[in-house]
Design a protein around this motif. Structure first.
Motif, PDB file in Angstrom:
ATOM      1  N   ALA A   1     -17.665  -9.917  19.493  1.00 42.23           N
ATOM      2  CA  ALA A   1     -18.229 -10.311  18.201  1.00 42.23           C
ATOM      3  C   ALA A   1     -18.144  -9.174  17.195  1.00 42.23           C
ATOM      4  CB  ALA A   1     -19.682 -10.751  18.382  1.00 42.23           C
ATOM      5  N   SER A   2     -18.442  -7.964  17.676  1.00 41.90           N
ATOM      6  CA  SER A   2     -18.400  -6.825  16.754  1.00 41.90           C
ATOM      7  C   SER A   2     -16.984  -6.545  16.287  1.00 41.90           C
ATOM      8  CB  SER A   2     -18.983  -5.571  17.422  1.00 41.90           C
ATOM      9  OG  SER A   2     -18.164  -5.157  18.501  1.00 41.90           O
ATOM     10  N   LEU A   3     -16.025  -6.705  17.192  1.00 38.55           N
ATOM     11  CA  LEU A   3     -14.631  -6.509  16.806  1.00 38.55           C
ATOM     12  C   LEU A   3     -14.185  -7.563  15.793  1.00 38.55           C
ATOM     13  CD1 LEU A   3     -13.023  -5.632  20.269  1.00 38.55           C
ATOM     14  CD2 LEU A   3     -13.310  -4.100  18.304  1.00 38.55           C
ATOM     15  N   PHE A   4     -14.638  -8.807  16.033  1.00 36.65           N
ATOM     16  CA  PHE A   4     -14.264  -9.909  15.135  1.00 36.65           C
ATOM     17  C   PHE A   4     -14.829  -9.697  13.741  1.00 36.65           C
ATOM     18  CE2 PHE A   4     -15.381 -13.954  13.138  1.00 36.65           C
ATOM     19  CZ  PHE A   4     -14.138 -14.530  13.021  1.00 36.65           C
ATOM     20  N   PHE A   5     -16.145  -9.461  13.687  1.00 36.30           N
ATOM     21  CA  PHE A   5     -16.775  -9.310  12.382  1.00 36.30           C
ATOM     22  C   PHE A   5     -16.370  -8.003  11.714  1.00 36.30           C
ATOM     23  CE2 PHE A   5     -19.739 -12.424  14.276  1.00 36.30           C
ATOM     24  CZ  PHE A   5     -19.648 -13.394  13.307  1.00 36.30           C
ATOM     25  N   GLY A   6     -16.121  -6.974  12.533  1.00 37.96           N
ATOM     26  CA  GLY A   6     -15.654  -5.714  11.963  1.00 37.96           C
ATOM     27  C   GLY A   6     -14.295  -5.876  11.330  1.00 37.96           C
ATOM     28  N   CYS A   7     -13.427  -6.619  12.009  1.00 46.08           N
ATOM     29  CA  CYS A   7     -12.095  -6.873  11.474  1.00 46.08           C
ATOM     30  C   CYS A   7     -12.182  -7.688  10.186  1.00 46.08           C
ATOM     31  CB  CYS A   7     -11.253  -7.611  12.510  1.00 46.08           C
ATOM     32  SG  CYS A   7      -9.588  -8.027  11.961  1.00 46.08           S
ATOM     33  N   LYS A   8     -13.079  -8.699  10.200  1.00 53.32           N
ATOM     34  CA  LYS A   8     -13.259  -9.537   9.033  1.00 53.32           C
ATOM     35  C   LYS A   8     -13.761  -8.717   7.853  1.00 53.32           C
ATOM     36  CE  LYS A   8     -15.521 -13.802   7.545  1.00 53.32           C
ATOM     37  NZ  LYS A   8     -16.435 -14.894   7.939  1.00 53.32           N
ATOM     38  N   GLU A   9     -14.708  -7.834   8.117  1.00 51.47           N
ATOM     39  CA  GLU A   9     -15.259  -6.996   7.056  1.00 51.47           C
ATOM     40  C   GLU A   9     -14.203  -6.032   6.525  1.00 51.47           C
ATOM     41  OE1 GLU A   9     -18.819  -3.693   6.394  1.00 51.47           O
ATOM     42  OE2 GLU A   9     -18.616  -4.739   8.304  1.00 51.47           O
ATOM     43  N   ASN A  10     -13.413  -5.479   7.441  1.00 47.31           N
ATOM     44  CA  ASN A  10     -12.439  -4.474   7.043  1.00 47.31           C
ATOM     45  C   ASN A  10     -11.284  -5.060   6.233  1.00 47.31           C
ATOM     46  OD1 ASN A  10     -13.810  -2.386   8.202  1.00 47.31           O
ATOM     47  ND2 ASN A  10     -12.728  -2.509  10.172  1.00 47.31           N
ATOM     48  N   THR A  11     -11.083  -6.339   6.319  1.00 48.59           N
ATOM     49  CA  THR A  11      -9.986  -6.953   5.560  1.00 48.59           C
ATOM     50  C   THR A  11     -10.491  -7.760   4.368  1.00 48.59           C
ATOM     51  OG1 THR A  11      -9.997  -8.899   7.021  1.00 48.59           O
ATOM     52  CG2 THR A  11      -8.514  -7.092   7.601  1.00 48.59           C
ATOM     53  N   ALA A  12     -11.759  -7.650   4.044  1.00 48.30           N
ATOM     54  CA  ALA A  12     -12.301  -8.399   2.907  1.00 48.30           C
ATOM     55  C   ALA A  12     -11.620  -7.986   1.608  1.00 48.30           C
ATOM     56  CB  ALA A  12     -13.809  -8.191   2.816  1.00 48.30           C
ATOM     57  N   TYR A  13     -11.178  -6.737   1.531  1.00 46.32           N
ATOM     58  CA  TYR A  13     -10.500  -6.264   0.321  1.00 46.32           C
ATOM     59  C   TYR A  13      -9.236  -7.065   0.033  1.00 46.32           C
ATOM     60  CZ  TYR A  13      -6.854  -3.998   3.097  1.00 46.32           C
ATOM     61  OH  TYR A  13      -5.796  -3.758   3.939  1.00 46.32           O
ATOM     62  N   GLN A  14      -8.583  -7.549   1.108  1.00 45.44           N
ATOM     63  CA  GLN A  14      -7.333  -8.282   0.919  1.00 45.44           C
ATOM     64  C   GLN A  14      -7.564  -9.588   0.166  1.00 45.44           C
ATOM     65  OE1 GLN A  14      -4.122  -7.070   1.906  1.00 45.44           O
ATOM     66  NE2 GLN A  14      -3.680  -8.645   0.365  1.00 45.44           N
ATOM     67  N   ALA A  15      -8.703 -10.244   0.438  1.00 42.63           N
ATOM     68  CA  ALA A  15      -9.022 -11.483  -0.269  1.00 42.63           C
ATOM     69  C   ALA A  15      -9.190 -11.217  -1.762  1.00 42.63           C
ATOM     70  CB  ALA A  15     -10.289 -12.103   0.304  1.00 42.63           C
ATOM     71  N   ILE A  16      -9.757 -10.066  -2.097  1.00 41.73           N
ATOM     72  CA  ILE A  16      -9.924  -9.697  -3.503  1.00 41.73           C
ATOM     73  C   ILE A  16      -8.555  -9.495  -4.154  1.00 41.73           C
ATOM     74  CG2 ILE A  16     -10.824  -7.940  -5.073  1.00 41.73           C
ATOM     75  CD1 ILE A  16     -13.035  -7.409  -3.018  1.00 41.73           C
ATOM     76  N   LEU A  17      -7.681  -8.796  -3.444  1.00 42.97           N
ATOM     77  CA  LEU A  17      -6.358  -8.524  -3.992  1.00 42.97           C
ATOM     78  C   LEU A  17      -5.484  -9.773  -4.050  1.00 42.97           C
ATOM     79  CD1 LEU A  17      -5.667  -5.081  -2.293  1.00 42.97           C
ATOM     80  CD2 LEU A  17      -6.067  -5.503  -4.723  1.00 42.97           C
ATOM     81  N   ASP A  18      -5.672 -10.688  -3.113  1.00 43.46           N
ATOM     82  CA  ASP A  18      -4.902 -11.925  -3.120  1.00 43.46           C
ATOM     83  C   ASP A  18      -5.325 -12.873  -4.232  1.00 43.46           C
ATOM     84  OD1 ASP A  18      -3.377 -11.153  -0.969  1.00 43.46           O
ATOM     85  OD2 ASP A  18      -4.595 -12.205   0.517  1.00 43.46           O
ATOM     86  N   ASP A  19      -6.540 -12.714  -4.712  1.00 44.92           N
ATOM     87  CA  ASP A  19      -7.089 -13.622  -5.717  1.00 44.92           C
ATOM     88  C   ASP A  19      -6.418 -13.374  -7.071  1.00 44.92           C
ATOM     89  OD1 ASP A  19      -8.572 -15.212  -7.382  1.00 44.92           O
ATOM     90  OD2 ASP A  19     -10.525 -14.452  -6.743  1.00 44.92           O
ATOM     91  N   PRO A  20      -5.747 -14.372  -7.642  1.00 46.90           N
ATOM     92  CA  PRO A  20      -5.103 -14.174  -8.942  1.00 46.90           C
ATOM     93  C   PRO A  20      -6.082 -13.829 -10.054  1.00 46.90           C
ATOM     94  CG  PRO A  20      -5.095 -16.491  -8.323  1.00 46.90           C
ATOM     95  CD  PRO A  20      -5.523 -15.738  -7.118  1.00 46.90           C
ATOM     96  N   GLU A  21      -7.357 -14.181  -9.864  1.00 50.93           N
ATOM     97  CA  GLU A  21      -8.350 -13.822 -10.866  1.00 50.93           C
ATOM     98  C   GLU A  21      -8.515 -12.311 -10.995  1.00 50.93           C
ATOM     99  OE1 GLU A  21     -10.080 -15.562 -13.297  1.00 50.93           O
ATOM    100  OE2 GLU A  21      -8.474 -16.919 -12.680  1.00 50.93           O
ATOM    101  N   THR A  22      -8.129 -11.604  -9.946  1.00 53.92           N
ATOM    102  CA  THR A  22      -8.168 -10.146 -10.024  1.00 53.92           C
ATOM    103  C   THR A  22      -7.212  -9.649 -11.094  1.00 53.92           C
ATOM    104  OG1 THR A  22      -8.810  -9.947  -7.698  1.00 53.92           O
ATOM    105  CG2 THR A  22      -7.814  -8.012  -8.721  1.00 53.92           C
TER     106      THR A  22
END
Length: 445
Positions: free
Chosen positions: A11-32
């Protein structure tokens, strides 16, 4: 116990990975990217750039952003190297970069280099990067991406330095001519003519500033039986704000970056987007409605800003060749010395209408990208207190932008109609000679 430990570890690996890649969702968003472009527009408004100069800021910044994506994704995008005058493709990116972050950094770096209020871009950029770091952006990815974005920005700026802009800053100002039908500064500020040497700026796609000259202006005469006098009388009749609907149209498309207001001995000014800035706002609206991804969004801005840039060069070439007097000058001299146009007359010659030229060029380019019949609600002017307007196509919007200059009392119909024709030719040429994507099926897929 061992089973519980393994569950927690997974669980920690899963959520840690999810947290660590949250920046990518920001960069993928055209609104950025839309947000970064809006920040640039806000600085352009704050710094009060003239319409032609603003188009230069938009185009070079957008080209920098696009080139990062093009060289990073050669299977889908086509570099502007060899297409845009004197421009060469930047070096390929190293491994380990985030192309969207590098694109944004190149955009903001070039934008900062072309405006005055650098601190506003710095503050926006640092806050954005801090947000990415808080959402897991690895230091190594940030370092490599920003370094590559910086490299492309320098590549673009080295090319931009050769466009004659800096040299024209030192060229002589326009000397006022006394001839009746030659342009003269207008009230209330009697400002000197803006950018009389803009035709010396290097075009991006056009072969030259005078590639698409409009037909010559009408013979100017105060003979009441002449076509010119009829058009002057039309401005006098329709350009003072008597019709409510026409008044709304004129104000919506005013797009004067600096309007002065005089109350007795007091004077204050209001600042707004330029005509090109209005069309950049329309691009944002279109990208959202079409559901464009980050890459398509940058592509739409780049194509439109190139059309705007070349449109201003083409238009200004004619303005400072024919140097046609504004309606306000003749109306005050020969018809009604108290008459005031609804809109404040801009400080440059009348023929052709700049808004007519660049609006048509932008509309043709956007129509090529999104298709004809692309309906949209134009909310661009809401932040300036004006209600939105609805359009059935980009071309329809450009027609309204053009006729707004008559309703505003600042242009004859000859400048409007021939300006639309001029802009159509510029837009068509840009569309025919600018390739940004290997698959022509664009954002409306």
């Amino acid at each position: 116990m061992k089973k519980i430990f393994m569950t927690l570890l997974v669980a920690s690996l899963f959520f840690g990975c999810k947290e660590n890649t949250a920046y990518q969702a920001i960069l993928d968003d055209p609104e950025t990217f839309n947000g970064a472009m809006k920040q640039l527009t806000d600085v352009i408004v704050y710094d009060i750039f003239s319409p032609p100069v603003a188009s230069r800021v938009y185009s070079y910044s957008s080209i920098a952003a696009f080139e990062v994506l093009a060289v990073s994704n050669p299977d889908t995008l086509i570099s502007l190297g060899g297409q845009v005058t004197d421009f060469t493709t930047p070096p390929a990116p190293p491994a380990g970069i985030n192309d969207k972050l590098a694109s944004l950094h190149a955009f903001l770096t070039v934008g900062k280099a072309l405006i005055f209020s650098e601190d506003k871009i710095d503050a926006y950029r640092e806050n954005f990067y801090q947000t990415l770091e808080q959402n897991g952006l690895p230091a190594s990815v940030k370092e490599k991406s920003l370094a590559y974005g910086e490299l492309v920005a320098k590549h673009v700026m080295a090319w931009a330095d050769g466009d004659m802009y800096k040299q024209t800053r030192t060229f002589p100002k326009y000397t006022i001519r006394n001839e009746t039908y030659a342009w003269k500064p207008t009230p209330p500020d009697y400002m000197e003519g803006i950018e009389p040497h803009w035709n010396k700026i290097r075009p991006l796609i056009l072969d030259s500033a005078n590639q698409f000259p409009p037909v010559p202006p009408l013979e100017m005469t105060m003979d009441k039986d002449s076509e010119f006098y009829r058009q002057l009388a039309e401005v006098y009749e329709k350009g003072g704000g008597q019709n409510e609907e026409n008044t709304q149209i004129a104000k919506f498309w005013d797009c004067n970056p600096y309007v002065s207001h005089h109350r007795g001995h007091a004077m204050f000014a209001t600042k707004k987007i330029t005509p090109g800035g209005h069309w950049i706002g329309i691009v944002a609206i279109a990208t959202r409605k079409a559901g464009n991804n980050f890459s398509e969004t940058v592509e739409a801005y780049t194509r439109t800003s190139i059309a705007l840039f070349d449109g201003f060069i083409s238009c200004w070439d004619e303005k400072w060749r024919s140097i046609v007097v504004r309606p306000e000058t003749l109306i005050n001299q020969y018809m009604d010395e108290e008459w005031v146009p609804l809109l404040q007359t801009p400080p440059f010659p009348e023929y052709t209408s700049g808004h007519s030229v660049i609006s048509r060029a932008a509309a043709v380019t956007l129509t090529d990208f999104y298709g004809d019949g692309f309906t949209f609600e134009d909310t661009t002017e809401m932040e300036y207190g004006l209600p939105p307007r609805n359009f059935n196509s980009f071309l329809e919007a450009s027609e309204e932008a053009a006729i707004s200059r008559l309703y505003g009392g600042i242009h004859y119909m000859m400048a409007i109609e021939n300006g639309v024709d001029q802009g159509e030719k510029v837009g068509d040429f840009v569309v025919q000679n600018l390739q940004t994507r290997r698959n022509k099926a664009l954002a409306t897929k």
